[in-house]
Design a protein around this motif. Structure first.
Motif, PDB file in Angstrom:
ATOM      1  N   ARG A 541       0.828  -1.249  -0.086  1.00 34.50           N
ATOM      2  CA  ARG A 541      -0.057  -0.052  -0.025  1.00 34.50           C
ATOM      3  C   ARG A 541       0.443   1.280  -0.022  1.00 34.50           C
ATOM      4  O   ARG A 541       0.520   2.138  -0.501  1.00 34.50           O
ATOM      5  N   HIS A 542       1.677   1.173   0.608  1.00 33.06           N
ATOM      6  CA  HIS A 542       3.112   2.358   0.632  1.00 33.06           C
ATOM      7  C   HIS A 542       3.824   2.405  -0.371  1.00 33.06           C
ATOM      8  O   HIS A 542       5.139   3.026  -0.430  1.00 33.06           O
ATOM      9  N   THR A 543       3.488   1.494  -1.733  1.00 33.02           N
ATOM     10  CA  THR A 543       4.598   1.908  -2.813  1.00 33.02           C
ATOM     11  C   THR A 543       4.501   3.295  -3.147  1.00 33.02           C
ATOM     12  O   THR A 543       3.929   4.293  -3.520  1.00 33.02           O
ATOM     13  N   GLU A 544       5.926   3.692  -3.677  1.00 30.73           N
ATOM     14  CA  GLU A 544       6.228   4.554  -3.989  1.00 30.73           C
ATOM     15  C   GLU A 544       6.163   5.069  -5.476  1.00 30.73           C
ATOM     16  O   GLU A 544       6.582   4.398  -6.054  1.00 30.73           O
ATOM     17  N   GLN A 668      -2.137  14.811 -17.020  1.00 31.19           N
ATOM     18  CA  GLN A 668      -2.629  13.456 -16.361  1.00 31.19           C
ATOM     19  C   GLN A 668      -3.364  12.549 -16.224  1.00 31.19           C
ATOM     20  O   GLN A 668      -3.502  11.834 -16.060  1.00 31.19           O
ATOM     21  N   SER A 669      -4.005  13.332 -16.902  1.00 32.71           N
ATOM     22  CA  SER A 669      -5.662  12.173 -18.050  1.00 32.71           C
ATOM     23  C   SER A 669      -4.193  11.222 -19.232  1.00 32.71           C
ATOM     24  O   SER A 669      -5.276  10.010 -19.075  1.00 32.71           O
ATOM     25  N   GLU A 670      -3.550  11.988 -19.597  1.00 31.91           N
ATOM     26  CA  GLU A 670      -2.621  11.202 -20.506  1.00 31.91           C
ATOM     27  C   GLU A 670      -2.285  10.486 -19.680  1.00 31.91           C
ATOM     28  O   GLU A 670      -1.582   8.953 -20.204  1.00 31.91           O
ATOM     29  N   LEU A 671      -1.511  10.336 -18.981  1.00 34.51           N
ATOM     30  CA  LEU A 671      -0.672  10.180 -17.898  1.00 34.51           C
ATOM     31  C   LEU A 671      -1.848   8.509 -17.457  1.00 34.51           C
ATOM     32  O   LEU A 671      -1.397   6.949 -17.507  1.00 34.51           O
ATOM     33  N   GLN A 672      -2.447   8.467 -17.703  1.00 37.53           N
ATOM     34  CA  GLN A 672      -3.417   7.903 -16.285  1.00 37.53           C
ATOM     35  C   GLN A 672      -4.276   7.210 -17.157  1.00 37.53           C
ATOM     36  O   GLN A 672      -4.287   5.834 -17.395  1.00 37.53           O
ATOM     37  N   THR A 685      -5.025   8.772  -7.770  1.00 39.06           N
ATOM     38  CA  THR A 685      -3.975   8.958  -6.974  1.00 39.06           C
ATOM     39  C   THR A 685      -2.503   8.299  -7.038  1.00 39.06           C
ATOM     40  O   THR A 685      -1.755   9.672  -7.065  1.00 39.06           O
ATOM     41  N   GLN A 686      -2.969   7.752  -7.162  1.00 40.23           N
ATOM     42  CA  GLN A 686      -1.337   7.228  -8.164  1.00 40.23           C
ATOM     43  C   GLN A 686      -0.593   7.717  -8.593  1.00 40.23           C
ATOM     44  O   GLN A 686       0.144   8.373  -9.095  1.00 40.23           O
ATOM     45  N   VAL A 687      -1.348   7.853  -9.991  1.00 32.07           N
ATOM     46  CA  VAL A 687      -0.844   8.276 -11.313  1.00 32.07           C
ATOM     47  C   VAL A 687      -0.933  10.006 -10.699  1.00 32.07           C
ATOM     48  O   VAL A 687       0.476  10.404 -11.657  1.00 32.07           O
ATOM     49  N   GLU A 688      -1.460  10.797  -9.905  1.00 26.29           N
ATOM     50  CA  GLU A 688      -1.289  12.047  -9.829  1.00 26.29           C
ATOM     51  C   GLU A 688      -0.010  12.505  -8.735  1.00 26.29           C
ATOM     52  O   GLU A 688       0.703  12.986  -8.758  1.00 26.29           O
ATOM     53  N   ALA A 689       0.167  10.887  -7.875  1.00 23.87           N
ATOM     54  CA  ALA A 689       1.892  10.934  -7.174  1.00 23.87           C
ATOM     55  C   ALA A 689       3.046  10.725  -7.986  1.00 23.87           C
ATOM     56  O   ALA A 689       3.410  11.537  -8.053  1.00 23.87           O
ATOM     57  N   MET A 690       2.513  10.131  -9.043  1.00 24.71           N
ATOM     58  CA  MET A 690       3.411   9.790 -10.192  1.00 24.71           C
ATOM     59  C   MET A 690       3.773  11.065 -10.318  1.00 24.71           C
ATOM     60  O   MET A 690       4.676  11.856 -10.730  1.00 24.71           O
ATOM     61  N   LEU A 691       2.803  11.998 -11.611  1.00 27.66           N
ATOM     62  CA  LEU A 691       2.928  13.314 -12.244  1.00 27.66           C
ATOM     63  C   LEU A 691       3.769  13.944 -11.286  1.00 27.66           C
ATOM     64  O   LEU A 691       5.034  14.843 -11.272  1.00 27.66           O
ATOM     65  N   GLN A 701       1.931  19.217 -15.356  1.00 32.27           N
ATOM     66  CA  GLN A 701       2.753  18.006 -16.550  1.00 32.27           C
ATOM     67  C   GLN A 701       3.730  18.634 -16.622  1.00 32.27           C
ATOM     68  O   GLN A 701       4.210  18.819 -15.793  1.00 32.27           O
ATOM     69  N   VAL A 702       4.255  16.769 -17.104  1.00 35.39           N
ATOM     70  CA  VAL A 702       5.278  16.424 -17.414  1.00 35.39           C
ATOM     71  C   VAL A 702       5.929  16.791 -18.674  1.00 35.39           C
ATOM     72  O   VAL A 702       5.597  16.072 -20.272  1.00 35.39           O
ATOM     73  N   SER A 703       6.976  17.720 -18.927  1.00 38.00           N
ATOM     74  CA  SER A 703       7.647  17.764 -19.633  1.00 38.00           C
ATOM     75  C   SER A 703       9.187  16.797 -20.767  1.00 38.00           C
ATOM     76  O   SER A 703       8.695  15.379 -19.770  1.00 38.00           O
TER      77      SER A 703
END
Length: 719
Positions: A541-544, A668-672, A685-691, A701-703
């Motif tokens: 559950r605590h995966t970074e 975020q929507s593209e990454l998700q 939530t996880q996607v948001e943390a990754m972004l 956003q990620v360049s």
């Protein structure tokens, strides 16, 4: 050993201590005792046996260790000093004891709960040595010098901490010191140790009636040592006292231990009264700390300048004269440094370290505020000042930062939710956060991370480290198995196992697809970290976010991305830009390609790039011109920044696959959408943390540059 402890720290000593090494042999050989556990489902699992935190040993180990130390000193005088056979039996018995404890219990149980020298180590090594680094000030280091560790088949070093004691001196010595400073046994440790150490050397005078017996070394060559046990044990005023040596030795050491304890308590009370008379706040922790420091300073100098003088005189000239000066200088520097420490100072530095870590994640412009210095170079006070003056550090970001620092502190057991308001008071003042904001954030944390408020959970840095290390070892094992047998472990299952919705059953399904050899390795890892079913669920559950990026890197076979490139790949890039297949790259085609990478690149810049490559002057680029231009360009050339081959070309293709609108940025929507194509169970939530981890500029956003940095960091760790 005493010199190393006070000057360089316990972590260095633990790395070279023979008994510490011997006690870890059973772990290295896989001989540790396991306890059988049967789950409600009927499944059997074997766990390492650890000392029960609520048991007698955990609550009273200090008295056991000090008692063994007392017995050891008595044995030296009575049996061992001049009897080689007794010395051999004593050493062999100690070695067998260390091996036995290493077999019976996991972790460093011998060092933490049984070793007779542990009290000595604490006196000289806590709160911290003169030169050693600190664990609380700076980014959290997964492995310190003296921690339990293991090495993967690939040669990667991982922590093997099983949280056998919390707080642990091997992880953060100063925290262990402050957490226990008010406990009664700490007084016995410092005051009693001073008494017993002085009593040990004074007894030689009481036994012989003069100091020559000790200073000449005659005590190490005494004839018939065992035969003297029932003879007079004291010689006072030229008269033997009819108390057998067998009784006189423990009596003397016990009397001096009690005397040292009484003297220490008296000194502590006098110092507290002095503070009150001069209208200074009489902080019990600070008063006791300073008296403890004086005890260490005194006994260190007593040992080297007086008690150890006969050994110092054996050194070559001029060392016998210089050594006492060195000892006095080093111990004075240690006392000066230690005298200024306090629980509040330690706490402020620890929170500043966590704040520093969060500031790095925000991607703020720190150049002006730092004035050429590194963020890691700032003191705790300077970190707080920097947080105040940063122009881009909005209130929203302050609250976000405060929330992350608070979450990490609770998870590490640094504070508990009820006392967090008091402990974080200074940080709130520095960041301009109200008490109401604090309560609101606590409510949010309770909703997002309910396990932080579960009283049945163990919240400590040691337990967090144990679960982190297990998760990392498990991920390494599964990824290795997947690369070796790609048909047996699909990446979607791997991603699901490390998502918030994962359960113990999910990971079991994945493991069932592994080979028997790999399953055996996973079982060994579980046993090594003493993992229960509940622990496993918590660990996953605590995966970074970084670990999730790691999984994506493996999904796109990142290792294969970092190849050498070549003409074939350059031609593929040319064809990718030449969308109409004419064999020439037009201005429009080049502009479309570059805008997909960097939407901020202007038409004028693209025109300049085309002109530079177009040696024929026909306003288009042939493959020969493209090839010649690319090979002749300097690394910092404007066009070469956008033409990627080899590793970068492959990575760029993945970036463009995710960037479906061709904006040059991953939203975020593209990454998700991309990740859910791998695993539909992935949460927003996880996607948001990754972004957030990849988005160092803070624009949500990620360049391509940010995307590239994430995967290059992963690749460098793999290499």
């Amino acid at each position: 050993a005493i010199f190393i402890l006070l000057v360089f720290g316990h972590d260095l000593w633990r790395r070279i201590c023979p008994l510490s090494f011997i006690s870890q042999i059973p772990r290295s050989m896989g001989w540790e005792r396991k306890r059988k556990r049967t789950a409600k489902s009927g499944k059997v699992r074997y766990e390492l046996v650890k000392v029960d935190k609520n048991g007698w040993l955990a609550q009273n180990h200090f008295y056991l260790q000090f008692g063994l130390f007392f017995v050891g000193l008595c044995s030296r005088i009575l049996f061992v000093n001049s009897n080689r056979l007794a010395l051999g039996i004593f050493l062999v018995g100690t070695i067998i004891a260390a091996l036995t404890v290493g077999f019976l219990y996991g972790g460093k149980t011998w060092c933490q709960y049984f070793c007779p020298m542990a009290p000595v180590q604490k006196v000289y090594a806590e709160p911290r040595a003169l030169l050693n680094s600190t664990a609380h000030d700076g980014d959290r280091q997964p492995i310190t010098q003296s921690m339990c560790r293991t090495v993967t088949p690939e040669g990667k070093e991982l922590s093997a901490c099983v949280a056998c004691q919390s707080p642990c001196i091997d992880i953060d010595a100063e925290r262990a010191y402050w957490d226990k400073i008010t406990q009664p046994q700490q007084r016995w440790l410092y005051y009693g140790y001073v008494g017993i150490a002085v009593g040990y050397f004074v007894y030689y005078y009481l036994y012989a009636g003069n100091w020559d017996y000790y200073l000449s070394g005659a005590w190490a060559h005494e004839e018939g040592q065992l035969a003297n046990l029932l003879k007079p044990g004291f010689y006072l005023f030229n008269t033997p006292v009819a108390i057998p040596k067998l009784v006189a030795v423990p009596f003397t050491l016990a009397a001096f231990t009690a005397g040292g304890y009484a003297l220490g308590r008296t000194l502590e009370n006098r110092y507290k009264a002095h503070q009150l008379r001069h209208h200074h706040p009489a902080d019990s922790e600070l008063v006791r700390h300073r008296v403890f420091s004086l005890c260490t300073f005194f006994i260190f100098n007593f040992f080297f300048i007086f008690a150890g003088n006969n050994f110092i005189q054996l050194l070559p000239v001029p060392l016998p004269g210089a050594f006492p000066i060195l000892i006095a200088t080093l111990s004075s520097l240690w006392l000066y440094r230690t005298w200024q420490r306090s629980p509040k100072t330690y706490q402020k530095e620890g929170l500043a370290s966590r704040l520093r870590k969060q500031l790095k994640k925000l991607g703020l412009d720190l150049v002006k505020g730092l004035e050429g210095r590194s963020l890691d170079d700032l003191t705790a006070d300077e970190v707080y000042v920097l947080a105040k003056i940063l122009p881009d550090f909005s209130q929203e970001k302050r609250l976000q930062t405060y929330k992350e620092v608070l979450r990490e502190a609770i998870d590490d057991g640094y504070v508990s939710p009820p006392n967090s308001r008091e402990n974080f008071q200074q940080m709130r003042q520095e960041l301009g956060i109200s008490n109401e904001d604090h309560e609101t954030i606590l409510v949010e944390l309770g909703q997002e991370h309910p396990e932080l408020f579960d009283p049945t959970k163990r919240h400590s840095r040691e337990n967090t480290l144990r679960l982190e290390s297990y998760r990392e070892s498990l991920l390494e094992t599964i990824l290795s198995a997947w690369h070796a047998h790609p048909e047996q472990a699909h990446i979607a299952e791997l991603m699901k196992a490390f998502s918030e919705n994962a359960s113990h059953e999910v990971i079991e399904d994945i493991l069932n697809d592994l080979s028997p050899e790999d399953r055996k390795m996973v079982r060994a890892i579980r046993q090594e970290y003493s993992i229960t079913d509940e622990d496993e669920t918590d660990a996953l559950r605590h995966t970074e976010p970084g670990e999730l990026w790691q999984a994506i890197a493996d999904h796109i076979e990142l290792r294969g991305f970092f190849g050498s490139g070549g003409d074939d790949e350059l031609h593929q890039v040319f064809q990718q830009i030449d969308t109409d297949g004419s064999g020439y790259i037009s201005l429009q085609e080049l502009q479309t390609y570059i805008h997909a990478i960097d939407s901020k690149c202007t038409t004028a810049q693209v025109e300049a790039m085309l002109k530079q490559a177009d040696t024929s002057g026909d306003n288009q680029i042939s493959y020969e011109e493209f090839q010649a231009a690319f090979e002749s360009m300097a690394p910092d050339n404007e066009l070469r920044k956008y033409i990627k081959v080899g590793s970068e070309g492959n990575l760029l293709q993945v970036f463009q696959q995710i960037d479906t609108d061709g904006s040059g940025y991953i939203s975020q929507s593209e990454l998700q959408a991309y990740i859910q194509g791998i695993d539909s169970n992935f949460t927003a939530t996880q996607v948001e943390a990754m972004l957030k981890q990849a988005d160092t500029s803070g624009d949500n956003q990620v360049s391509y540059e940010e995307f590239q940095v994430v995967f290059q960091a992963i690749a460098s760790r793999k290499s």
